[in-house]
Design a protein around this motif. Structure first.
Motif, mmCIF file in Angstrom:
data_model
loop_
_atom_site.group_PDB
_atom_site.id
_atom_site.type_symbol
_atom_site.label_atom_id
_atom_site.label_comp_id
_atom_site.label_asym_id
_atom_site.label_seq_id
_atom_site.Cartn_x
_atom_site.Cartn_y
_atom_site.Cartn_z
ATOM 1 N N ASP A 31 39.393 -153.691 28.260
ATOM 2 C CA ASP A 31 39.232 -155.108 28.580
ATOM 3 C C ASP A 31 38.057 -155.654 27.784
ATOM 4 O O ASP A 31 36.964 -155.067 27.811
ATOM 5 N N PRO A 32 38.237 -156.771 27.061
ATOM 6 C CA PRO A 32 37.123 -157.350 26.290
ATOM 7 C C PRO A 32 35.880 -157.627 27.119
ATOM 8 O O PRO A 32 34.773 -157.643 26.584
ATOM 9 N N ARG A 33 36.043 -157.797 28.424
ATOM 10 C CA ARG A 33 34.879 -158.058 29.272
ATOM 11 C C ARG A 33 33.989 -156.829 29.420
ATOM 12 O O ARG A 33 32.849 -156.932 29.893
ATOM 13 N N ASP A 34 34.502 -155.668 29.010
ATOM 14 C CA ASP A 34 33.724 -154.433 29.135
ATOM 15 C C ASP A 34 32.823 -154.178 27.936
ATOM 16 O O ASP A 34 32.142 -153.155 27.879
ATOM 17 N N ILE A 35 32.804 -155.084 26.986
ATOM 18 C CA ILE A 35 31.986 -154.862 25.790
ATOM 19 C C ILE A 35 30.516 -154.823 26.172
ATOM 20 O O ILE A 35 30.036 -155.604 26.997
ATOM 21 N N ARG A 36 29.792 -153.872 25.589
ATOM 22 C CA ARG A 36 28.366 -153.692 25.889
ATOM 23 C C ARG A 36 27.561 -154.343 24.769
ATOM 24 O O ARG A 36 27.686 -153.952 23.613
ATOM 25 N N ASN A 40 22.976 -160.559 22.265
ATOM 26 C CA ASN A 40 24.234 -161.270 22.078
ATOM 27 C C ASN A 40 24.779 -160.959 20.688
ATOM 28 O O ASN A 40 24.172 -160.240 19.903
#
Length: 469
Positions: A31-36, A40
Motif C-alpha cells: 500500500d502506498p500509505r506504507d512508504i517510510r 518528505n
C-alpha cells in the motif's frame, strides 16, 4: 488511483531511497500509505517501482543479470556490450510477495551486497554454480532446455540501445558544460552497469542503470569475529577483467587507428549474437599476446532499427547550440529568441512577444517541478516541451511524431543555410553558391542571397560542427 479504476490490480511496490547503493534502505510495500519517509519527498526522494512478481527462476531462486555496457562516444553514438555478465542469485527460495513475506530480503532482493551476508550464500570458483555465476552459464542452461538464446540476446540488445538513447540528450548537455569544444580525439567514456531481470516469459526488464558499477574482483570472508580477508572471485575476475582490458584497448588514443582499431571494431561488429554465449577465446591479429575482444559493438551497427527514437537527441543538439555561455545547462530568454529567429519559426500568428510568454510559462512550470534551483533558465526538458508546442502549431495536420520530425528537419535546414552563409563569407565574402540538385523542405524559405544545401549535405554540416567527443 489505478486501483480505483481496476480493483483486480494488486501490485507490490519496491522503494529505493535516492542516492542509495548496495541495497541499503530498499523495502517492499503493498500500500502506498506504507512508504517510510525520513522528512518528505523533497528532502528524501525515493524511486518507487512496481515489483515484478513473475521472474524467471533457476533452482527455485530469483536472480538478476549485471551486464557491462561501454558508452564509447556520444557524437557519434557508439555503444558496446560485454559478451558475458554476472548472474546474482537470491539465497532463499522464491515465493510471490505477500503481506507475510515482504520483509524476506534474501527472497526478493538480488543485491550481492545483501545476500553475501546470508548463511545460505554459496561462494564458488565455478562459473556455473554458487550464488554468483556468469550469465553465459545461465544461457547455456536455458539453451539446453530449448530456449531461443538469440532471441533473448536480441531483446537485451534492444533494451540497452533504447535506454542509452533515452539517456543521451541529457548526457550531451552535461558533457558540453564540462568538456572544452573542439578538443581532438575521444575525451571521455563510461562503463555502465545494467541490472536486468528476466521474466518468466524470458522478456528482459530493466531494473536500473549504475553509473559507477563495482569493478572489485574479490570478496570479504570473515575468518573470526571482526577479522576479514579478501578472497579472489573467479567469476568476477573472468567477466570484469575482460571488460576493463577491452575498454582500454578501444579507448587508447595512441594506438594506430589504420592498422589496429578498425580490425578490432570489425572483429566486434562481425561477432554473431550466438558468439556471446561463451567467454571469448583466441587471439587478436594485431595483438597476439591479448585475447580477442569481448566487447560487441551494437550501435551504430544496429542504428537503422533505432534512429526513429533519436528525435530528442537531435533537439538536444539544437538546445546546446543556443546555450551561449560555456558551462551553463539552461537556456536564457535571449538564447531562446535567437533559436526562434535563426530557425525562422516566428510568424504573424507567433510574434516574438508570444515567444517570450511561451518561454516564461514553460520555464516557470519546470523550475517549480525540479529539485535543482541553481541556475535560472530553461532546462532541456522545458525546451523539449516548447519544441513540441511549436511543432504542433506549425504542422497541425500530421501525427505528433511527424510534426516533431518535420520541425527538427526545418530547424536543421535553416541552421545549415546560416552556417553555409557564414562559411562563404569567411572564404570569399560572397554567398551565391548553389549545389546541384538542392531543394527546399516544405515550409522552409531560403535566405536571401543564399541557396540551400542538399538534405544530406545540410544534415552532415549541421551535425559535424557540434561534435561532443
Amino acid at each position: 488511483m489505478v486501483k480505483d479504476g481496476n480493483p483486480s490490480w494488486k501490485p507490490t511496490f519496491i522503494v529505493k531511497p535516492d542516492g542509495g547503493c548496495q541495497g541499503d534502505g530498499i523495502y517492499l510495500i503493498k500500500d502506498p500509505r506504507d512508504i517510510r519517509l525520513a522528512g518528505n519527498l523533497q528532502s528524501r526522494p525515493a524511486v518507487v517501482q512496481e515489483y515484478i512478481c513473475k521472474p524467471l527462476l533457476i533452482d527455485r531462486l530469483k536472480f538478476d543479470i549485471r551486464l557491462y555496457v561501454l558508452l564509447k562516444s556520444l557524437e557519434p553514438l557508439e555503444i558496446y556490450i560485454a559478451k558475458d555478465g554476472l548472474s546474482r542469485f537470491c539465497t532463499e527460495p522464491y515465493q510471490e510477495p505477500t503481506s507475510k513475506n515482504l520483509h524476506h530480503i534474501f527472497m526478493h532482493l538480488t543485491n550481492y551486497s545483501l545476500n553475501v551476508h546470508s548463511s545460505n550464500f554459496v561462494h564458488s570458483d565455478s562459473a556455473s554454480t554458487g550464488s554468483k555465476r556468469t550469465f553465459s552459464s545461465i544461457l547455456c542452461r536455458l539453451s539446453a532446455k530449448g530456449v531461443d538464446i538469440k532471441k533473448v540476446w536480441s531483446d537485451i540488445i534492444s533494451l540497452v540501445i533504447k535506454t542509452v538513447i533515452a539517456l543521451t540528450p541529457e548526457l550531451k548537455v552535461f558533457y558540453q558544460s564540462d568538456i572544452p569544444a573542439g578538443r581532438p580525439g575521444p575525451t571521455c567514456f563510461q562503463i555502465l552497469g545494467f541490472d536486468i531481470l528476466l521474466m518468466k516469459n524470458l522478456k528482459p526488464m530493466l531494473l536500473e542503470v549504475n553509473a559507477n558499477p563495482s569493478m572489485r574482483i574479490e570478496h570479504e570472508q570473515e575468518l573470526s569475529p571482526g577479522v576479514f580477508e579478501h578472497v579472489p572471485s573467479a567469476v568476477d575476475e573472468e567477466v570484469k577483467v575482460a571488460v576493463i582490458r577491452d575498454t582500454l584497448r578501444l579507448m587508447d588514443p595512441l594506438r594506430n587507428r589504420r592498422d589496429t582499431q578498425p580490425q578490432q571494431s570489425e572483429n566486434a561488429e562481425d561477432t554473431s549474437d550466438s558468439d556471446m554465449l561463451a567467454a571469448p577465446e583466441g587471439h587478436s591479429h594485431s595483438e597476439p599476446y591479448l585475447p580477442s575482444i569481448c566487447l560487441k559493438q551494437v550501435f551504430p551497427k544496429y542504428a537503422k532499427h533505432f534512429n526513429y527514437l533519436r528525435l530528442v537527441d537531435r533537439m538536444a543538439n539544437l538546445f546546446i547550440r543556443f546555450l551561449g555561455i560555456k558551462g551553463t545547462m539552461k537556456l536564457g530568454p535571449t538564447g531562446f529568441r535567437t533559436f526562434i529567429r535563426n530557425c525562422r519559426l516566428s510568424s504573424s500568428s507567433l510574434s516574438m512577444a508570444a515567444v517570450d510568454i511561451l518561454y516564461i510559462d514553460i520555464t516557470r512550470r519546470w523550475s517549480s517541478m525540479t529539485l535543482d534551483h541553481g541556475d535560472s533558465g530553461m532546462c532541456l526538458q522545458a525546451f523539449v516541451e516548447a519544441f513540441f508546442y511549436l511543432a504542433q502549431r506549425k504542422f497541425k495536420m500530421r501525427p505528433l511524431h511527424a510534426q516533431v520530425a518535420s520541425l527538427i528537419d526545418l530547424c536543421e535546414y535553416h541552421l545549415s543555410l546560416l552556417d553555409e552563409k557564414r562559411l562563404m563569407y569567411g572564404r570569399s565574402g560572397t554567398t551565391g553558391y548553389r549545389p546541384p540538385g538542392s531543394s527546399t523542405p516544405q515550409g522552409a524559405t531560403p535566405l536571401e542571397g543564399t541557396s540551400p544545401l542538399g538534405p544530406n549535405d545540410a544534415n552532415k554540416l549541421s551535425q559535424s560542427k557540434y561534435l561532443l567527443s
